[in-house]
Design a protein around this motif. Sequence first.
Motif, mmCIF file in Angstrom:
data_model
loop_
_atom_site.group_PDB
_atom_site.id
_atom_site.type_symbol
_atom_site.label_atom_id
_atom_site.label_comp_id
_atom_site.label_asym_id
_atom_site.label_seq_id
_atom_site.Cartn_x
_atom_site.Cartn_y
_atom_site.Cartn_z
ATOM 1 N N VAL A 123 -25.532 9.228 16.440
ATOM 2 C CA VAL A 123 -26.691 8.671 15.751
ATOM 3 C C VAL A 123 -26.811 7.177 16.045
ATOM 4 N N HIS A 124 -27.768 6.797 16.891
ATOM 5 C CA HIS A 124 -28.100 5.386 17.061
ATOM 6 C C HIS A 124 -28.943 5.003 15.857
ATOM 7 N N ALA A 125 -28.366 4.206 14.982
ATOM 8 C CA ALA A 125 -28.921 4.017 13.638
ATOM 9 C C ALA A 125 -30.086 3.026 13.594
ATOM 10 N N ARG A 126 -31.034 3.214 14.473
ATOM 11 C CA ARG A 126 -32.295 2.454 14.459
ATOM 12 C C ARG A 126 -33.428 3.409 14.793
ATOM 13 N N ASN A 127 -34.639 3.031 14.397
ATOM 14 C CA ASN A 127 -35.818 3.720 14.901
ATOM 15 C C ASN A 127 -36.025 3.365 16.364
ATOM 16 N N ALA A 128 -36.700 4.228 17.075
ATOM 17 C CA ALA A 128 -37.176 3.915 18.424
ATOM 18 C C ALA A 128 -38.670 3.664 18.337
ATOM 19 N N ILE A 129 -39.091 2.489 18.774
ATOM 20 C CA ILE A 129 -40.514 2.157 18.812
ATOM 21 C C ILE A 129 -41.025 2.505 20.203
ATOM 22 N N LEU A 130 -41.821 3.555 20.293
ATOM 23 C CA LEU A 130 -42.183 4.105 21.592
ATOM 24 C C LEU A 130 -43.244 3.287 22.308
ATOM 25 N N LYS A 131 -44.011 2.517 21.599
ATOM 26 C CA LYS A 131 -45.041 1.680 22.224
ATOM 27 C C LYS A 131 -44.906 0.255 21.704
#
Length: 333
Positions: free
Chosen positions: A165-173
């Motif tokens: 679990v990479h404990a961050r959101n991924a911002i796709l744009k």
Amino acid sequence: MTYRKRTISVAPMMDWTDRHCRMFHRQITRHTWLYTEMVTTGALLHGDVPRHLDFNDEEHPVALQLGGSEPADLAKSAKLGEQWGYDEINLNCGCPSERVQKGAFGACLMAEANLVADGVKAMRDAVDIDVTVKHRVGIDEIEHYDFVRDFVGTIADAGCKTFIVHARNAILKGLSPKENREIPPLKYDFAYQLKRDFPALEIIINGAIKTTAEIDLHLQHVDGVMLGREAYHNPYLMADFDGRYYDDHEITPKSRAEILQAMMPYIRQQLALHGNDGKGLRLNSITRHMLGLMAGLPGARSYRQALSDSKKLALGDPALLLEAMARMQPLAA
């Protein structure tokens, strides 16, 4: 060989965790799990398989990270990984780069949990080794815990037992991959909650973890810790991991000088196999991974400068390691 749980691992990092980097890390720690750079299913099914999958026996335990979304392609690629001798197949559901999104894999797959589950099931049917998933805790503006809980639950139902679990959101744009490693806030508590909600699963936490004190804290809540850039920039942090985290006290940590000495036969072997004529393997392809070995010590800058001397690197002589080490003497015994 039977391996212990993945208490400590080094993250798959593009352009960094190639076989030379992994061989270097293996001189520092015997039991820490190592991961390849992400390899796409397309590269394996339509490209140079040996170039992507060849590795050194000393690297075990070592996992192959795949990028892809088509279950049949994932199954074929996982089978190749097993045939080449990898100990684990890991599916990338965390990379946020636009190039990866265009290939319909990486972090955008978190929005398609059923497709990921199909891919995991296809891989598990194809291989006898572990199939694991590395993912984020959310994508874009999705901030609630239920999203990652449901994602993990769906994949677990397909038979996956280990989640990194990479404990961050991924911002796709709008954010670069580098910014995606730094700007979205850390949510370690989401990983902790996953372990509480799925106690039978192996939950490994990843994201900006830099010290043994931080590792020890996380291990009170989850099963394992995956180090990223800190393991690359400050690799000697891992020198006592075999005893500290794997209870192997028969292994005496190597000194930095011993690590450099241990790499020299490998470098000679690789240069003999692949050449150092500018067309094959360059000495810098290996030594670039070793620049952080003296991190935090007086003289570290001189060491890095010696290992970065383009004229001496062009000579292809592994003795450059000894020259770099001499810049440190007697500071780093």
